[in-house]
Write an enzyme that holds these catalytic residues in place. Sequence first.
Site, short mmCIF file in Angstrom:
data_model
loop_
_atom_site.label_atom_id
_atom_site.label_comp_id
_atom_site.label_asym_id
_atom_site.label_seq_id
_atom_site.Cartn_x
_atom_site.Cartn_y
_atom_site.Cartn_z
N MET A 160 32.35 41.36 42.76
CA MET A 160 31.47 41.61 43.89
C MET A 160 31.83 42.86 44.67
O MET A 160 31.04 43.31 45.50
CB MET A 160 31.50 40.41 44.85
CG MET A 160 30.94 39.14 44.28
SD MET A 160 30.81 37.85 45.54
CE MET A 160 32.53 37.60 45.95
N ASP B 129 37.08 30.09 47.36
CA ASP B 129 37.51 30.86 46.18
C ASP B 129 39.03 31.03 46.18
O ASP B 129 39.53 32.14 46.05
CB ASP B 129 36.81 32.23 46.18
CG ASP B 129 36.88 32.91 44.82
OD1 ASP B 129 37.11 32.21 43.82
OD2 ASP B 129 36.71 34.14 44.75
#
Length: 585
Positions: free
Chosen positions: A24, A150
Site C-alpha cells: 500500500m 495488521d
Amino acid sequence: MNAPPAALLDARYRVGPLLARGGMSAVYRGTDIRLDRPVAIKVMEPRLAADPAFRARFEREARSAARIDHPAVVDVHDQGEHVSDTGHDSALGLGDGPLLFLVMELVEGGTLRDVLRARGALGVPAAFAVMEPVLAGLAEAHRLGMVHRDVKPENVLISRTGEVKVADFGLVTAAAQSRASSAGMIMGTVAYLSPEQVATGAADARSDVYAAGILLYELLTGAPPYTGDTAISVAYRHVNSDVPPPSQIAGDVPPELDALVLRATRRDPAARPADAAALLAELHRVAVRLDVPRVPPPVPPARPVEDQDTVPAAPRRLTSGAATGAHAGPGGTRAMPRPVDDGPPPHLRARRRSRRVFAVWIAIVLVLAMLVGVSAWWLGSGRWTAMPRLVGLEESAAQRVLADADLVGRLTEAHHDDVDAGLVSATDPPPDARLLRGSTVTVTVSSGRPTVPDVAPGTSVAAAEQAIREAGLTPVRSSEATEDSDSVPEGAVVRTDPEAGEEVATGEPVTIVVSSGEGEPETVRVPMVIGEDYEDAADILEELDLEAEEETAFLIGRENGRVIGQDPPAGATVDRGTTIHLSTV
C-alpha cells in the site's frame, strides 16, 4: 556539479532514500527542515490516493494514531496531501498526481522480520522480550478504542538500541473501509488474520490478540503455523483449524507457553483474552511461573555497507513507477539501486574538514543541552511513574512489577470470594494512578474465602462474636438457637451453624447456638421398689431410664409377683440404662 535538490513535501519535508516498499505504500528516509530532525515519510500508492473515500479515512486514522502516546508505538508527527504541479514540483522530482503522506518517528534499525530472517526461532527469553512491548503498545491502543488489524513482524520495528515499537496503526483500516480494498492487499498478511477477519472482515481488540498469538508462535518456532501457495488456502486453515502447539516444532517450549498460544488463537473470539492488556497479564504470569530470565530484545542485523545511506539523495518521482528496475526483497520490502559515488571533489574535501571542527563544537553544545534536558525531565515528569495493574498476579510477581515501576509495596491480606488465595485482589491507589517514584502503595493479597472459626464449647457469646467477625463473617443470635447440654453452662456457646472449618462467602451469617442448661443428668438414684408388684416396679424404673430384671425366690412363683428384694439397693447412684435385679415371690 552538485546533485539537484531532493523532493520536498508540504514545503517542509525533504524526501531522501527509499527504506522499504509494501503493498500500500513506500517508506522514505526524510528530514523535517523546519525542526531539522530525521523522520520517516510513508507515501501511499497513487491508486489509493486517488480514492476520495480512502483519503478521508486515511486522515481520520492518522489523527487517531497520533493520539497514541506510548514508548512501544511509533509516533505519528504529521499527515498531509501533496498536489504536484508541472512547474516547481517537477524540479523536485514529484509526480503529477496527488500524494498522500504520513510523517512518523524514524526508527534506526530494522523490523522483526529482519531478526527472524537472520536468527530463525528466538527462544523463550527473547520471545518474551519482544512480545512484552508489542502487547504493551497494543494495550494502549485498545484502551483508546483503536484496533491495529495488521499485527505482523513487518510492522514491529526494533532500533539498534533494542527499543521495540509497533507501527502502521490504522492504515489497513483505512484501506478496508474504502473502495480501494482488494484481495491483493490481504495476501501479504493473511498468515496473521483472525478467523473473523477472513469470514466477515470484522475486527476488534480480540482480532489483534489472535495475530499476537500467531506472532508469538512464529517467534518460538521460526515460522507462522500456516503456509500455502495461495491466500485462500492459508485463510481456510485459520477458519477451520486450531493452531497447533508450538512445542510440536520447538521442543524447548514449555506446556504453559503452549497453553498461552492456544488461548490467544482460539477460533472463537469470546474464548480469547479480551484485549492485549489481558494477554499481557497472562504473559507476565507465565514468565513468573517459569522464572523466565529477562534479556534485551534481539537487535536487527547490521545492513551491508553498500545498503547504508551515505550518499545524498538524488531527485526521484514518488509514483508507483518509482520502483522500476528495483528488485523485490522477501516480505515485500524492495531494495532500490543506488547511484555510484566516486567520492567528493577536492574542494568539497577541504570544506568537510572545516565542518568537522564545527561539528565537534555542535556536539559539545548538544551534550550540555542534553544534560539540561535530562535535569528538566527529572524535575518535571521524570520523578513520576504510574501504578501498574497487579490484580490477579502472585505476590512475588506483584513485588517485581512494583520494583520495575520504582514503587514500594505494603502487603495486607483480606478474604475474597472470587480471587484465589495468594493472588493480588486489590491495590490502593488504583491502576494507572500517577505517583512519585519511591512511593509506598498498599497491595491486598487474597486469603481466599473465609472459614467458620473453631469456637470451643463453653466460650462466652461475646468472645464467639468477636472471633466470627475477625474471620470476616457476621455473627447471628436467635432465641430459637438453643440446645440442651449438661456439660455447658446455661448461656454459653455450645456450637456454631455452619460448623467450624466450613468455607463460606465473605460476610455470610453464622448462627451461635447457646446452652439452655436443661439437660438431664447422666446418673440417677435407684428408687425403693420393694413391696411393689413386679410390673409396677418395672414402670417406676423405666421412668428413670433403668432396666428391670425379675428373679423369683422359689421354683414355683406367681405371675406379677411381689418384689421382696432389689440389687443395687435403693438410694444407690447408677448410670442411666443400668439393670436392676428384682427378687419376687
